[in-house]
Design a protein around this motif. Sequence first.
Motif, PDB file in Angstrom:
ATOM      1  N   THR A 753       0.839  -1.194   0.000  1.00 57.84           N
ATOM      2  CA  THR A 753       0.000   0.000   0.000  1.00 57.84           C
ATOM      3  C   THR A 753       0.874   1.244   0.000  1.00 57.84           C
ATOM      4  OG1 THR A 753      -1.710   1.244   1.208  1.00 57.84           O
ATOM      5  CG2 THR A 753      -0.140  -0.049   2.516  1.00 57.84           C
ATOM      6  N   THR A 754       0.331   2.313  -0.590  1.00 55.30           N
ATOM      7  CA  THR A 754       1.068   3.587  -0.619  1.00 55.30           C
ATOM      8  C   THR A 754       0.607   4.524   0.489  1.00 55.30           C
ATOM      9  OG1 THR A 754      -0.551   4.505  -2.185  1.00 55.30           O
ATOM     10  CG2 THR A 754       1.408   3.397  -3.101  1.00 55.30           C
ATOM     11  N   GLN A 755      -0.341   4.057   1.330  1.00 60.82           N
ATOM     12  CA  GLN A 755      -0.852   4.913   2.395  1.00 60.82           C
ATOM     13  C   GLN A 755       0.215   5.104   3.476  1.00 60.82           C
ATOM     14  OE1 GLN A 755      -3.633   6.452   1.993  1.00 60.82           O
ATOM     15  NE2 GLN A 755      -4.140   5.284   0.110  1.00 60.82           N
ATOM     16  N   PRO A 756       0.269   6.294   4.064  1.00 59.10           N
ATOM     17  CA  PRO A 756       1.319   6.583   5.063  1.00 59.10           C
ATOM     18  C   PRO A 756       1.094   5.806   6.357  1.00 59.10           C
ATOM     19  CG  PRO A 756      -0.210   8.412   4.920  1.00 59.10           C
ATOM     20  CD  PRO A 756      -0.594   7.486   3.824  1.00 59.10           C
ATOM     21  N   LEU A 757       2.190   5.676   7.127  1.00 57.43           N
ATOM     22  CA  LEU A 757       2.193   4.929   8.376  1.00 57.43           C
ATOM     23  C   LEU A 757       1.980   5.881   9.544  1.00 57.43           C
ATOM     24  CD1 LEU A 757       2.929   2.052   9.552  1.00 57.43           C
ATOM     25  CD2 LEU A 757       5.237   2.970   9.849  1.00 57.43           C
ATOM     26  N   ALA A 758       1.224   5.421  10.555  1.00 60.26           N
ATOM     27  CA  ALA A 758       1.051   6.193  11.793  1.00 60.26           C
ATOM     28  C   ALA A 758       1.639   5.380  12.933  1.00 60.26           C
ATOM     29  CB  ALA A 758      -0.434   6.460  12.033  1.00 60.26           C
ATOM     30  N   THR A 759       2.555   5.975  13.694  1.00 59.85           N
ATOM     31  CA  THR A 759       3.222   5.251  14.775  1.00 59.85           C
ATOM     32  C   THR A 759       2.774   5.794  16.110  1.00 59.85           C
ATOM     33  OG1 THR A 759       5.114   6.756  14.735  1.00 59.85           O
ATOM     34  CG2 THR A 759       5.236   4.798  13.341  1.00 59.85           C
ATOM     35  N   GLN A 760       2.633   4.900  17.070  1.00 57.43           N
ATOM     36  CA  GLN A 760       2.265   5.246  18.443  1.00 57.43           C
ATOM     37  C   GLN A 760       3.093   4.368  19.371  1.00 57.43           C
ATOM     38  OE1 GLN A 760      -0.259   7.338  19.697  1.00 57.43           O
ATOM     39  NE2 GLN A 760      -1.069   8.056  17.739  1.00 57.43           N
ATOM     40  N   ASP A 761       3.606   4.955  20.440  1.00 59.81           N
ATOM     41  CA  ASP A 761       4.306   4.200  21.467  1.00 59.81           C
ATOM     42  C   ASP A 761       3.484   4.192  22.742  1.00 59.81           C
ATOM     43  OD1 ASP A 761       6.368   3.848  19.714  1.00 59.81           O
ATOM     44  OD2 ASP A 761       7.624   5.456  20.542  1.00 59.81           O
ATOM     45  N   VAL A 762       3.637   3.104  23.477  1.00 59.41           N
ATOM     46  CA  VAL A 762       2.946   3.021  24.753  1.00 59.41           C
ATOM     47  C   VAL A 762       3.824   2.262  25.730  1.00 59.41           C
ATOM     48  CG1 VAL A 762       1.739   0.884  24.122  1.00 59.41           C
ATOM     49  CG2 VAL A 762       0.806   2.364  25.912  1.00 59.41           C
ATOM     50  N   ALA A 763       3.871   2.781  26.998  1.00 63.16           N
ATOM     51  CA  ALA A 763       4.618   2.118  28.066  1.00 63.16           C
ATOM     52  C   ALA A 763       3.624   1.704  29.136  1.00 63.16           C
ATOM     53  CB  ALA A 763       5.683   3.043  28.642  1.00 63.16           C
ATOM     54  N   LEU A 764       3.617   0.421  29.483  1.00 64.70           N
ATOM     55  CA  LEU A 764       2.660  -0.127  30.427  1.00 64.70           C
ATOM     56  C   LEU A 764       3.410  -0.696  31.630  1.00 64.70           C
ATOM     57  CD1 LEU A 764       0.332  -2.039  27.951  1.00 64.70           C
ATOM     58  CD2 LEU A 764       0.020   0.262  28.880  1.00 64.70           C
ATOM     59  N   VAL A 765       2.911  -0.405  32.811  1.00 62.98           N
ATOM     60  CA  VAL A 765       3.495  -0.939  34.042  1.00 62.98           C
ATOM     61  C   VAL A 765       2.673  -2.153  34.462  1.00 62.98           C
ATOM     62  CG1 VAL A 765       4.072  -0.488  36.454  1.00 62.98           C
ATOM     63  CG2 VAL A 765       4.343   1.328  34.738  1.00 62.98           C
ATOM     64  N   VAL A 766       3.362  -3.292  34.627  1.00 59.25           N
ATOM     65  CA  VAL A 766       2.697  -4.535  35.010  1.00 59.25           C
ATOM     66  C   VAL A 766       3.522  -5.215  36.094  1.00 59.25           C
ATOM     67  CG1 VAL A 766       1.652  -4.882  32.738  1.00 59.25           C
ATOM     68  CG2 VAL A 766       3.912  -5.828  33.214  1.00 59.25           C
ATOM     69  N   ASP A 767       2.960  -6.276  36.691  1.00 57.24           N
ATOM     70  CA  ASP A 767       3.712  -7.068  37.665  1.00 57.24           C
ATOM     71  C   ASP A 767       4.916  -7.728  36.998  1.00 57.24           C
ATOM     72  OD1 ASP A 767       1.925  -6.376  39.622  1.00 57.24           O
ATOM     73  OD2 ASP A 767       0.707  -8.217  39.398  1.00 57.24           O
ATOM     74  N   GLU A 768       5.981  -7.926  37.779  1.00 58.79           N
ATOM     75  CA  GLU A 768       7.206  -8.507  37.249  1.00 58.79           C
ATOM     76  C   GLU A 768       6.976  -9.906  36.658  1.00 58.79           C
ATOM     77  OE1 GLU A 768      10.262  -8.489  40.161  1.00 58.79           O
ATOM     78  OE2 GLU A 768      11.050  -6.549  39.542  1.00 58.79           O
ATOM     79  N   GLN A 769       5.992 -10.645  37.210  1.00 54.84           N
ATOM     80  CA  GLN A 769       5.758 -12.009  36.762  1.00 54.84           C
ATOM     81  C   GLN A 769       5.042 -12.097  35.416  1.00 54.84           C
ATOM     82  OE1 GLN A 769       4.960 -10.900  39.817  1.00 54.84           O
ATOM     83  NE2 GLN A 769       6.664 -11.848  40.945  1.00 54.84           N
ATOM     84  N   VAL A 770       4.474 -10.995  34.955  1.00 48.87           N
ATOM     85  CA  VAL A 770       3.728 -11.001  33.708  1.00 48.87           C
ATOM     86  C   VAL A 770       4.702 -11.134  32.544  1.00 48.87           C
ATOM     87  CG1 VAL A 770       2.202  -9.679  32.192  1.00 48.87           C
ATOM     88  CG2 VAL A 770       1.857  -9.645  34.674  1.00 48.87           C
ATOM     89  N   VAL A 771       4.383 -12.039  31.635  1.00 49.58           N
ATOM     90  CA  VAL A 771       5.239 -12.282  30.468  1.00 49.58           C
ATOM     91  C   VAL A 771       4.973 -11.215  29.421  1.00 49.58           C
ATOM     92  CG1 VAL A 771       5.816 -13.928  28.639  1.00 49.58           C
ATOM     93  CG2 VAL A 771       5.270 -14.749  30.938  1.00 49.58           C
ATOM     94  N   ALA A 772       6.051 -10.624  28.902  1.00 51.66           N
ATOM     95  CA  ALA A 772       5.922  -9.549  27.923  1.00 51.66           C
ATOM     96  C   ALA A 772       5.193 -10.018  26.675  1.00 51.66           C
ATOM     97  CB  ALA A 772       7.306  -9.016  27.565  1.00 51.66           C
ATOM     98  N   GLY A 773       5.426 -11.248  26.295  1.00 50.47           N
ATOM     99  CA  GLY A 773       4.770 -11.761  25.099  1.00 50.47           C
ATOM    100  C   GLY A 773       3.262 -11.827  25.253  1.00 50.47           C
ATOM    101  N   ASP A 774       2.802 -12.133  26.475  1.00 52.37           N
ATOM    102  CA  ASP A 774       1.345 -12.164  26.693  1.00 52.37           C
ATOM    103  C   ASP A 774       0.748 -10.774  26.591  1.00 52.37           C
ATOM    104  OD1 ASP A 774       1.612 -14.866  27.078  1.00 52.37           O
ATOM    105  OD2 ASP A 774       1.634 -14.749  29.276  1.00 52.37           O
ATOM    106  N   VAL A 775       1.470  -9.767  27.106  1.00 50.71           N
ATOM    107  CA  VAL A 775       0.992  -8.380  27.006  1.00 50.71           C
ATOM    108  C   VAL A 775       0.949  -7.952  25.541  1.00 50.71           C
ATOM    109  CG1 VAL A 775       1.426  -5.985  27.681  1.00 50.71           C
ATOM    110  CG2 VAL A 775       1.887  -7.846  29.293  1.00 50.71           C
ATOM    111  N   LEU A 776       2.002  -8.351  24.786  1.00 44.87           N
ATOM    112  CA  LEU A 776       2.037  -7.988  23.375  1.00 44.87           C
ATOM    113  C   LEU A 776       0.846  -8.599  22.638  1.00 44.87           C
ATOM    114  CD1 LEU A 776       5.148  -7.866  21.104  1.00 44.87           C
ATOM    115  CD2 LEU A 776       3.173  -9.190  20.360  1.00 44.87           C
TER     116      LEU A 776
END
Length: 846
Positions: A753-776
């Motif tokens: 596609t030739t449509q432009p890209l829109a980027t957004q960043d987000v930082a989330l605070v979770v418990d240490e035991q939470v797996v990053a892959g599950d959040v993703l």
Amino acid sequence: MRVPLSWLRDYAQVPANASAEDVMADLVKVGLEEEDVHRPSDELHGPIVVGQVLSLEKEPQKNGKTINWCQVRVVPEGTGQTLTGDGIDPSGVQGIVCGAHNFEVGDKVVVTLPGAVLPGDFRISPRKTYGHVSTGMIASSRELGIGEDHDGIIVLSRLGLDPELGTDVLELFGLKDQAAEINVTPDRGYCFSIRGVAREYALATGTEFTDPAATIKLTQAAAEGHPVRVADDAPIYGVPGCTRFVTREVTGIDPARPTPRWMAARLSLAGVRSISLPVDISNYVMLELGQPLHFYDADKLAGPIVVRRATAGEKLTTLDEKERTLNTEDLLITDDSGPIGIAGVMGGASTEVGAATTRVVIEAANFEPVSIARSRRRHKLPSEASKRFERGVDVNVADVAAQRAVDLLVELAGGTETANITDYGNPAEPVSILLPAGYASSLVGIDYTEEQIISALEGIGGTVTATGEGFEVIAPTWRPDLAIKQDLVEEVARVIGYDQIPATLPVAPPGRGLTRTQAQRRRLLQGLADAGLTEVLAYPFVSAAQNNTFGTPEAGTEVPSVKLANPISSEYGLLRTSLLPGLLEIARRNHGRGFRDLALYEGGLVFLPGAQTGSKVLPPLGAKPSDEVLAELRAGIPNQPWHLAAVLTGHEAAAGVGFTPRAWDWADALDVARTAAGILGSELEIAQGKHQAFHPGRTAALSVNGELIGYAGELHPQLLKDLDLPARTVAMELDGEALMAAAPAVVVAEQMTTQPLATQDVALVVDEQVVAGDVLSALREGAGELLEDIALFDVYSGQGIEDGKKSLAFGLRFRATDRTLTADEASEARAAAVAVAADRFGAVQR
């Protein structure tokens, strides 16, 4: 088989100027492969002549040795000197220092004059030694390379020779002869004889062949010879171990007589060492006719000869002076004293012909090939006799070979022939084979004429009769390999020429190509190579410890493995259940040789035994196994899935000026696994994993459609230390078959596609035991169809983050295929993603 050309000329019309190369070129036409050429004159040349010792002065030396200062005439007395060269006396008399003492004045000897070259590039020149200038050397058999020293130098009169002085010794001893060495295939055992090779040469060149067996006149039996009894109570496959046993007797021989030089020269050129006259005669007949013989000292035989199988625990000391424990399958030659030989392999020491032998019993027998082959392998005892018996010996030549040996013992050893003859068994009945008309042409693809077929089959020794349906062929007895019509077709094609067979390319059947699995494997292997990894191939043999470490995630578990019956090393006696042991061994070896930056991969089978290993049921011989037998065999075959594995150690690139390369880490192993899945159009499900071979906190479990198919990450530090590999070495392994099975049938490329890209960043605070892959995964689910890609780019815990928590930063990429997204649309999608993460994991936006 080495074939001296002078010997071959006795029975085939080999041109006088033909070389060994010429002979081999002709023999290749009939399927005998060329191996080598042997020419004694290549290592032995120059002036080597007959000389006569005129004087001999013994001179004791300070070192305790006594030398002979000799004057030796090398040209006939009264003739002019014809030999020239540095150090050759014009008078024809040479002064020579000699350390041997087995000759005296008047003896004729072999003299190597200055300019001669002996084996080992030993060059003769005048040299000062023991106070004299020695201008030549009086030679021994060993120095000429034609035998072993027994009594020192060669004294020609003791060999029955009285040549003229100055005679060329190379001509006298037949050392200008040459031999063609050929490779004899297992079905052509008759070519282990001059008789067989001469027949093939005549066949190849279309010339006359003289059968040496036909020129020998047999003596008629006047009385029974040495008694023989065959008592083979345990034949292999029901086939008798001995089908014919001929004995002949010769009395009054003189075993001390020298072997004639012509015979010794031929034996030497054929690769057989001259030992003594009786032994040399037996070897000569074997090489000439293809029938192995054995000579017994008649006075050492105790009672009749009995051919039988060994009994348990019997022992025999063979001619090589080794005591051997016999097997009950061994076919033996025995007398009243016990075993005196392993039939067709090697005789025993107790009855061998020696220096005191005057009466000889000659054995010419025929033994069953399988029995001989098993005994030879069992005792690790190869011999010229077993080589021939294993391939089949002409049963009808036994009496002829025995007569030939008798004639030579009478002529050369001074013996007396007796007419006492034992002949157990009967000549072989000829095999009749029907060759249908047109069959050879249909099988080979050449329109052979009737004349060509008859000529070819008669040329190999067959008797051919044309019938209304084709040809009736009586196969020659020296060709036990000819049994069916296809054998005859092969002979026709061989004799007329393989080069005459037309080359026809087969037509590939339409609609066939690689299977889906084959294509997937090729794409995987090529894709990883394109990604910069190096493919290797490791041995599939591993130790029990390696299988137990890599074959299961849980420590302390013994992994079922396939054990090898005959491993190349006792340490590696099992088949692998994982590819990683072999890859790590290759990495360790390369690292030890200075190759520190490695990215290796391998695709191959692993072996996972089931409840049954192997089969107790053996399929029958000569018949198709039943369905039940085949099912039993298949049930014992271990499961053999195809795996894909990689090992990375060192850095991703070589260091350079102003550039410090990055070291491989666990994420790279994970990327290799993702790359493999992406090649097939699949997506891996990644979760925190645990495996005994991997680092406890840096291991990913890899799944597709909820099924665990492998692991990736950093290898365990203790394992790397034990293997002497760098710390932080990383690896991955996947069940390739499961990955390929889960892949879509058709991989659809992403729409451009030739449509432009829109980027957004987000930082989330979770418990240490939470797996990053599950959040993703939660963010991807919540963001909806506008989300093009998402990636974790930072994990942080510390100042600003409360204890027991961590911050996960994700980059989200949004794009629409039909329009430009507004900032509000992108923010709305991000908010929806955060809401799902907050609901599932209590994530709080930082």
